[in-house]
Write an enzyme that holds these catalytic residues in place. Structure first.
Site, short mmCIF file in Angstrom:
data_model
loop_
_atom_site.label_atom_id
_atom_site.label_comp_id
_atom_site.label_asym_id
_atom_site.label_seq_id
_atom_site.Cartn_x
_atom_site.Cartn_y
_atom_site.Cartn_z
N LYS A 1 8.29 12.01 80.31
CA LYS A 1 7.72 13.06 79.47
C LYS A 1 8.66 13.44 78.36
CE LYS A 1 6.49 17.88 79.69
NZ LYS A 1 6.62 19.12 80.41
N LYS B 1 12.37 13.95 82.12
CA LYS B 1 11.79 14.95 81.23
C LYS B 1 12.83 15.32 80.19
CE LYS B 1 9.83 19.59 81.08
NZ LYS B 1 9.31 20.72 81.85
C1 PBG Z 1 7.41 23.78 82.39
C2 PBG Z 1 6.68 22.76 81.62
C3 PBG Z 1 6.70 22.51 80.22
C4 PBG Z 1 5.75 21.53 79.99
C5 PBG Z 1 5.22 21.16 81.22
N1 PBG Z 1 5.82 21.93 82.20
C6 PBG Z 1 7.44 23.18 79.12
C7 PBG Z 1 8.90 23.07 79.02
O1 PBG Z 1 9.57 22.35 79.73
O2 PBG Z 1 9.40 23.83 78.18
C8 PBG Z 1 5.38 20.98 78.64
C9 PBG Z 1 4.01 20.42 78.53
C10 PBG Z 1 3.50 20.23 77.15
O3 PBG Z 1 4.19 20.40 76.13
O4 PBG Z 1 2.32 19.87 77.06
N2 PBG Z 1 8.75 23.54 82.61
#
Ligand code: PBG
Length: 331
Positions: free
Chosen positions: A255, A202
Site C-alpha cells: 500500500k 505500508k
Molecule cells: C489507518 C489507515 C490509513 C489508510 C488506511 N488505513 C491512513 C494512514 O495511514 O494515514 C489509508 C487509506 C487510503 O488512503 O485510502 N492507519
C-alpha cells in the site's frame, strides 16, 4: 517457444494479428479483472440517516448504521465479495478508547453487515489513528509513538472486532510485532479461525491525503514517517512481508498500489500467500479530478489502473472504484 511460427516471410513478427478484434484481444488477455477481486472500503459514522459525500472522493460517502443494509444489498448485486470498514468515533482520546469498545462504531457496523448479509466478507481496519486525539496509530510515550505499549491496544481492538463477527482483521498501524500480538490474543480468546490481513508494506505516502480528511485521522503533530515505510525502499518491504508471514499473517498487503507496483511484483515472486494491494484514496481522487475536468477518460483510466494492479501480482484489490468497476465489467 517457436519464434518461427510468429515470424512472417518478411522476417519480422506479426504481433498485430492477435489485436485485430475485441474477440481476439479477449481471447489472449493475460489478466482478467473480475468483481471477485475487489474489496470495497467504507467509512461508518454514528448518527442516523447519514450519507455524506466525501468532498475529495466524489462518489464515496460516510454512512450511518441504518444505511448498511442498503450497502450490503448493492455489494451483493454487484458480486463484490468483501468490505473493509473504517470508523468515525463519537469522541477521541489519548488511548483511542472507542477503537476497542464493544459498542464502538466499527463493532456495531460489523454486526449490522452480518445481519444484512451473513455471506459478505467483513474485514475491519485495526488501527488507533481514527480514535486517538493526537491522530497517531499508536500510543504516545514521551512525545513518541511507542511501539510495544501500542501492541496491547491493537490486539484488544482486533479481538473486539472478531467478537462482533468480523471475518478478517486488518492491522494498518505498522507497529513491529503487531501481527504476533494480535494472533496470540485472537487465539487466546478462541478466535483461532479469524484470519489476519496485514498491511505489511505500508508506505508513508502523500496519497493518503483524502482518506485522512474523510476519516478525520491526520496526525496532530509530526507525521507517520517514524513507523510507515520510506518510499525509496523495496528490499525492506520484502523483509516486512516475510516478518508478517512468520508472525502469522494469512494475507499480506502492499500500500499504496500504483506507485509501488514494483514492490507488488517482487512480493508476488517471493511469497506464496494471498497478496492484497490497496488502491488508496489519493489514487482514486486523482482519476476523479482529472476525469471531471475532461482531461482523461475516467472509466478507461480506472479499468487500466485496476488491471495493472492485478497484472503486477495482486490477488485482492482494495479499491474505492469497486462498485463502478464491477458495473463496467458487467456491461
Ligand atoms: C489507518 C489507515 C490509513 C489508510 C488506511 N488505513 C491512513 C494512514 O495511514 O494515514 C489509508 C487509506 C487510503 O488512503 O485510502 N492507519
Amino acid at each position: 517457444m517457436s519464434i518461427v511460427q510468429l515470424t512472417s516471410r518478411e522476417g519480422f513478427a506479426r504481433h498485430r494479428r492477435l489485436r485485430r478484434s475485441e474477440g481476439l484481444r479477449r481471447l489472449v488477455a493475460e489478466t482478467r479483472l473480475s468483481p471477485s477481486d475487489f474489496v470495497y472500503p467504507l467509512f461508518v459514522s454514528h448518527g442516523a440517516g447519514v450519507r455524506e459525500e466525501i468532498e475529495a472522493m466524489p462518489g464515496q460517502y460516510r454512512i450511518s448504521l441504518d444505511q448498511i443494509a442498503r450497502e450490503a444489498e448493492d455489494l451483493r448485486a454487484l458480486t463484490i465479495p468483501a468490505v473493509l470498514l473504517f470508523g468515525l468515533p463519537a469522541s477521541k482520546d489519548a488511548q483511542g478508547t472507542e477503537a476497542y469498545a464493544e459498542d464502538g462504531i466499527v463493532q456495531e457496523a460489523v454486526r449490522a453487515f452480518k445481519r444484512a448479509d451473513p455471506e459478505l466478507v467483513v474485514i475491519t481496519d485495526v488501527c488507533l489513528c481514527e480514535y486517538t486525539d493526537h491522530g497517531h496509530c499508536g500510543l504516545i510515550v514521551d512525545g513518541e509513538v511507542d511501539n510495544d505499549a501500542s501492541l496491547d491496544l491493537l490486539a484488544r481492538t482486533a479481538v473486539s472486532h472478531a467478537r462482533a463477527g468480523a471475518d478478517i482483521v486488518a492491522p494498518s498501524d505498522m507497529m513491529d510485532g503487531r501481527v504476533e500480538a494480535i494472533r496470540e490474543e485472537l487465539d487466546d480468546a478462541g478466535y483461532t479461525q479469524t484470519p489476519i490481513m496485514a498491511y505489511s508494506a505500508k508506505y508513508a505516502s502523500a496519497f493518503y491525503g483524502p482518506f485522512r480528511v474523510a476519516a478525520d485521522s491526520a496526525p496532530q503533530f509530526g507525521d507517520r514517517r517514524g513507523y510507515q515505510m520510506d518510499p525509496p525502499n523495496a528490499r525492506e518491504a520484502l523483509r516486512e512481508i516475510e516478518a508478517d508471514i512468520e508472525e502469522g499473517a494469512d494475507i499480506v498487503m502492499v500500500k499504496p498500489a500504483l506507485p509501488y507496483l514494483d514492490v507488488l511484483s517482487r512480493a508476488r515472486q517471493e511469497f506464496d500467500v494471498p497478496l492484497a494491494a490497496y488502491n488508496v484514496s489519493g489514487e482514486y481522487s486523482m482519476i476523479k479530478a482529472a476525469a471531471e475536468r475532461g482531461w482523461i477518460d475516467g472509466r478507461r483510466a480506472t479499468l487500466e489502473t485496476l488491471t495493472a494492479i492485478k497484472r503486477a501480482g495482486a490477488d485482492i484489490i482494495i479499491t474505492y472504484h469497486a462498485k463502478e468497476a464491477a458495473r463496467w465489467l458487467r456491461e
